[in-house]
Design an enzyme around this catalytic site. Structure first.
Site, PDB file in Angstrom:
ATOM      1  CG  ASP A  20     -28.059 -51.356 -50.204  1.00 28.15           C
ATOM      2  OD1 ASP A  20     -29.013 -51.246 -50.643  1.00 28.15           O
ATOM      3  OD2 ASP A  20     -27.812 -50.627 -49.125  1.00 28.15           O
ATOM      4  CG  ASP A  22     -32.644 -47.285 -48.117  1.00 29.48           C
ATOM      5  OD1 ASP A  22     -32.645 -46.157 -48.325  1.00 29.48           O
ATOM      6  OD2 ASP A  22     -33.252 -48.239 -48.358  1.00 29.48           O
TER       7      ASP A  22
END
Length: 245
Positions: A20, A22
């Site tokens: 991922d 963020d």
């Protein structure tokens, strides 16, 4: 494998990894959280809902918006407060958040987490294909700003999510698409996530290892990540290399 670095013990059962963006690769989660707070608090005030507590940067962010699309996140938080916003109001809050986030991103920029960069470089040295995945349309810009875009073989971002009509987390569609582009089945791919929706997506998708990242350094957050599907939780990804943060 001659001359290649060893894969960290926790990831030896997989052949690829999806990260991922963020909060895992870049510190942009704090900018997202601050933008959500500004947008939600303004909506509550302008709507005459001053009795409602303000958006909490840690608990509300993690529970309702982290890892989700803007529209899904806006709707989830407002519904959790017992409100019944119209579709137009949900879109307005999401658009406000997007404007605030973009302004702050352009003004302050973001950085990559050093521990994540060390892990990613080690995995690349071991010959492992890597993907970055995010529901955000800003993912490519964030990775470029942080100087780490070239470390990932594949990027699936919000633009691709929209183009391919991929369902949002906790549906695993985003991660499955990233694994497909790497050419490795989910059962042989790791997912690295900091959001509850993200680790749940990794578990639902049948990924070989789901690593949770607890940036809050909180026993409650660690427990929630494990409950939602993480196989293990670390405060910083350098821990997988046997390093301190």
């Amino acid at each position: 494998m001659t001359g290649r670095a060893a894969v960290p013990r926790a990831l030896r059962g997989v052949a690829a990894a999806v990260f991922d963006t963020d909060g895992v690769i870049t510190d942009s989660a704090r900018v997202h959280a601050a933008a959500w707070k500004a947008a939600f608090d303004q909506f509550l005030q302008l709507g005459g809902l001053r009795g409602q507590p303000p958006f909490d940067l840690q608990d509300d962010y993690l529970r309702y918006v982290d890892g989700k699309s803007r529209l899904d996140g806006a709707a989830a938080f407002l519904h959790a407060r017992g409100l019944r916003p119209s579709a137009a109001e949900v879109r307005a809050v999401a658009a406000d958040k997007e404007r605030i986030f973009t302004e702050r991103l352009r003004a302050d920029g973001v950085a990559a987490y050093p521990g994540t960069v060390r892990l990613v470089r080690a995995l690349r040295s071991a010959g492992m294909p890597l993907a970055a995945a995010s529901a955000s349309r800003h993912a490519a810009e964030l990775l470029e700003h942080a100087g780490v875009r070239e470390l990932f073989d594949v990027l699936v971002d919000g633009t691709e999510v929209s183009r391919l009509h991929l369902a949002g987390k906790p549906d695993p569609a985003l991660f499955l698409e990233a694994a497909r582009r790497l050419g490795v089945p989910a059962r042989l791919t790791a997912v690295v996530e900091d959001s509850l929706a993200g680790v749940e997506a990794g578990r639902r998708g049948g990924f070989g290892v789901v690593v949770g990242v607890d940036r809050a350094y909180s026993p409650e957050t660690r427990s929630a990540l494990l409950k939602h599907g993480a196989d293990l939780v670390v405060d910083d990804l350098a821990e997988l290399l046997g390093e301190d943060r």
